[in-house]
Design a protein around this motif. Structure first.
Motif, PDB file in Angstrom:
ATOM      1  N   UNK A  91       0.821  -1.212   0.000  1.00  0.00           N
ATOM      2  CA  UNK A  91       0.000   0.000   0.000  1.00  0.00           C
ATOM      3  C   UNK A  91       0.853   1.259   0.000  1.00  0.00           C
ATOM      4  N   UNK A  92       1.989   1.215   0.668  1.00  0.00           N
ATOM      5  CA  UNK A  92       2.841   2.395   0.793  1.00  0.00           C
ATOM      6  C   UNK A  92       3.759   2.606  -0.402  1.00  0.00           C
ATOM      7  N   UNK A  93       4.050   1.570  -1.151  1.00  0.00           N
ATOM      8  CA  UNK A  93       5.036   1.698  -2.226  1.00  0.00           C
ATOM      9  C   UNK A  93       4.433   1.806  -3.619  1.00  0.00           C
ATOM     10  N   UNK A  94       3.289   1.187  -3.853  1.00  0.00           N
ATOM     11  CA  UNK A  94       2.743   1.132  -5.202  1.00  0.00           C
ATOM     12  C   UNK A  94       2.051   2.441  -5.544  1.00  0.00           C
ATOM     13  N   UNK A  95       2.479   3.101  -6.594  1.00  0.00           N
ATOM     14  CA  UNK A  95       1.992   4.449  -6.905  1.00  0.00           C
ATOM     15  C   UNK A  95       0.562   4.466  -7.429  1.00  0.00           C
ATOM     16  N   UNK A 107      -2.609   4.826   7.657  1.00  0.00           N
ATOM     17  CA  UNK A 107      -3.173   4.596   8.984  1.00  0.00           C
ATOM     18  C   UNK A 107      -2.401   3.594   9.818  1.00  0.00           C
ATOM     19  N   UNK A 108      -1.675   2.693   9.160  1.00  0.00           N
ATOM     20  CA  UNK A 108      -0.936   1.662   9.894  1.00  0.00           C
ATOM     21  C   UNK A 108       0.579   1.797   9.732  1.00  0.00           C
ATOM     22  N   UNK A 109       1.048   2.877   9.144  1.00  0.00           N
ATOM     23  CA  UNK A 109       2.472   3.023   8.828  1.00  0.00           C
ATOM     24  C   UNK A 109       3.348   2.902  10.067  1.00  0.00           C
ATOM     25  N   UNK A 110       2.837   3.307  11.230  1.00  0.00           N
ATOM     26  CA  UNK A 110       3.659   3.289  12.442  1.00  0.00           C
ATOM     27  C   UNK A 110       3.857   1.874  12.987  1.00  0.00           C
ATOM     28  N   UNK A 118      10.414   4.999   5.884  1.00  0.00           N
ATOM     29  CA  UNK A 118      11.041   5.998   5.008  1.00  0.00           C
ATOM     30  C   UNK A 118      11.486   5.347   3.702  1.00  0.00           C
ATOM     31  N   UNK A 119      12.087   4.184   3.777  1.00  0.00           N
ATOM     32  CA  UNK A 119      12.564   3.506   2.566  1.00  0.00           C
ATOM     33  C   UNK A 119      11.394   3.135   1.651  1.00  0.00           C
ATOM     34  N   UNK A 120      10.300   2.657   2.221  1.00  0.00           N
ATOM     35  CA  UNK A 120       9.135   2.320   1.409  1.00  0.00           C
ATOM     36  C   UNK A 120       8.573   3.554   0.715  1.00  0.00           C
ATOM     37  N   UNK A 121       8.531   4.667   1.421  1.00  0.00           N
ATOM     38  CA  UNK A 121       8.034   5.905   0.821  1.00  0.00           C
ATOM     39  C   UNK A 121       8.987   6.413  -0.260  1.00  0.00           C
ATOM     40  N   UNK A 122      10.271   6.202  -0.078  1.00  0.00           N
ATOM     41  CA  UNK A 122      11.227   6.596  -1.132  1.00  0.00           C
ATOM     42  C   UNK A 122      11.018   5.732  -2.384  1.00  0.00           C
ATOM     43  N   UNK A 123      10.684   4.477  -2.187  1.00  0.00           N
ATOM     44  CA  UNK A 123      10.344   3.626  -3.340  1.00  0.00           C
ATOM     45  C   UNK A 123       9.115   4.177  -4.058  1.00  0.00           C
ATOM     46  N   UNK A 169       4.403  12.890  -0.709  1.00  0.00           N
ATOM     47  CA  UNK A 169       5.234  11.817  -0.156  1.00  0.00           C
ATOM     48  C   UNK A 169       6.539  12.375   0.397  1.00  0.00           C
ATOM     49  N   UNK A 170       7.156  13.303  -0.311  1.00  0.00           N
ATOM     50  CA  UNK A 170       8.403  13.905   0.179  1.00  0.00           C
ATOM     51  C   UNK A 170       8.152  14.677   1.474  1.00  0.00           C
ATOM     52  N   UNK A 171       6.992  15.315   1.577  1.00  0.00           N
ATOM     53  CA  UNK A 171       6.659  16.020   2.817  1.00  0.00           C
ATOM     54  C   UNK A 171       6.509  15.058   3.978  1.00  0.00           C
TER      55      UNK A 171
END
Length: 209
Positions: A91-95, A107-110, A118-123, A169-171
């Protein structure tokens, strides 16, 4: 990918063990019935289906006071925990996920370690860059959408969506790297579930079978 599986598994995980009404109550408390397909019927169906698939263990804990079937509590199995994390990472990586899937992921990122989040969001950012590049191989945003007639508005929308998604995402990455929120292994997590018996101000009151 459907958001309902991630939402239900995540809601059960936050309680440890939860019955269907608790899961439904939490998801309504988060407003998930407004921005996803997490309606009462789909929630109960997902619980039963994932129990059959071995992702949840179902415990019959007490007979129904209304004379119906026994109340059932659900708990993630080992496979269910693995599935939950796999869905969360996807959910976090697929655009190109729908907004409800990304919202569930946020909602569950934590539940992830900070560095992994952070790495998943950079992907995700890299995937957005690649998608934008593929669109601009045959569409030049600077030329405006009119260069392809009204069809150009489609590509214009895609580029705008990629740019907005990247900026957001960068924010989020910047806030997480700056120490925002409590991630896995860092201490007591944010409590986003209702306590037993706590009134839900956002409950729909919709009845189900």
């Amino acid at each position: 990918m459907s958001a309902i599986r991630l939402l239900v598994l995540g809601a059960v995980k936050q309680h440890g063990r939860a019955h269907g009404y608790q899961v439904r109550n939490d998801l309504e408390y988060w407003g998930a019935h407004e921005w996803s397909n997490a309606k009462p019927g789909s929630i109960y169906h997902a619980l039963k289906q994932m129990a059959k698939q071995g992702l949840l263990h179902a415990y019959e804990i007490a007979p129904s006071t209304a004379g119906g079937p026994p109340r059932v509590e659900y708990e993630l199995t080992e496979r269910g925990g693995e599935e939950y994390l796999a869905l969360l990472r996807e959910a976090l990586t697929t655009y190109d996920q729908k907004m409800d899937v990304l919202s569930a992921g946020i909602g569950f990122i934590v539940d992830l370690p900070r560095a992994e989040a952070v790495e998943l969001l950079r992907r995700r950012v890299r995937a957005l860059d690649e998608w934008r590049a593929s669109v601009t191989e045959y569409y030049t945003p600077e030329g405006g959408p009119g260069q392809l007639g009204h069809i150009g508005e489609i590509m214009h929308y895609w580029v705008a969506t990629a740019d907005a998604g990247k900026a957001w995402t960068l924010g989020l990455i910047e806030r997480i790297e700056g120490g925002a929120y409590v991630f896995a292994g860092e201490g007591d997590p944010f409590v986003g579930v209702l306590a037993e018996g706590q009134e839900n101000p956002y409950a729909t009151g919709e009845e189900t079978d």
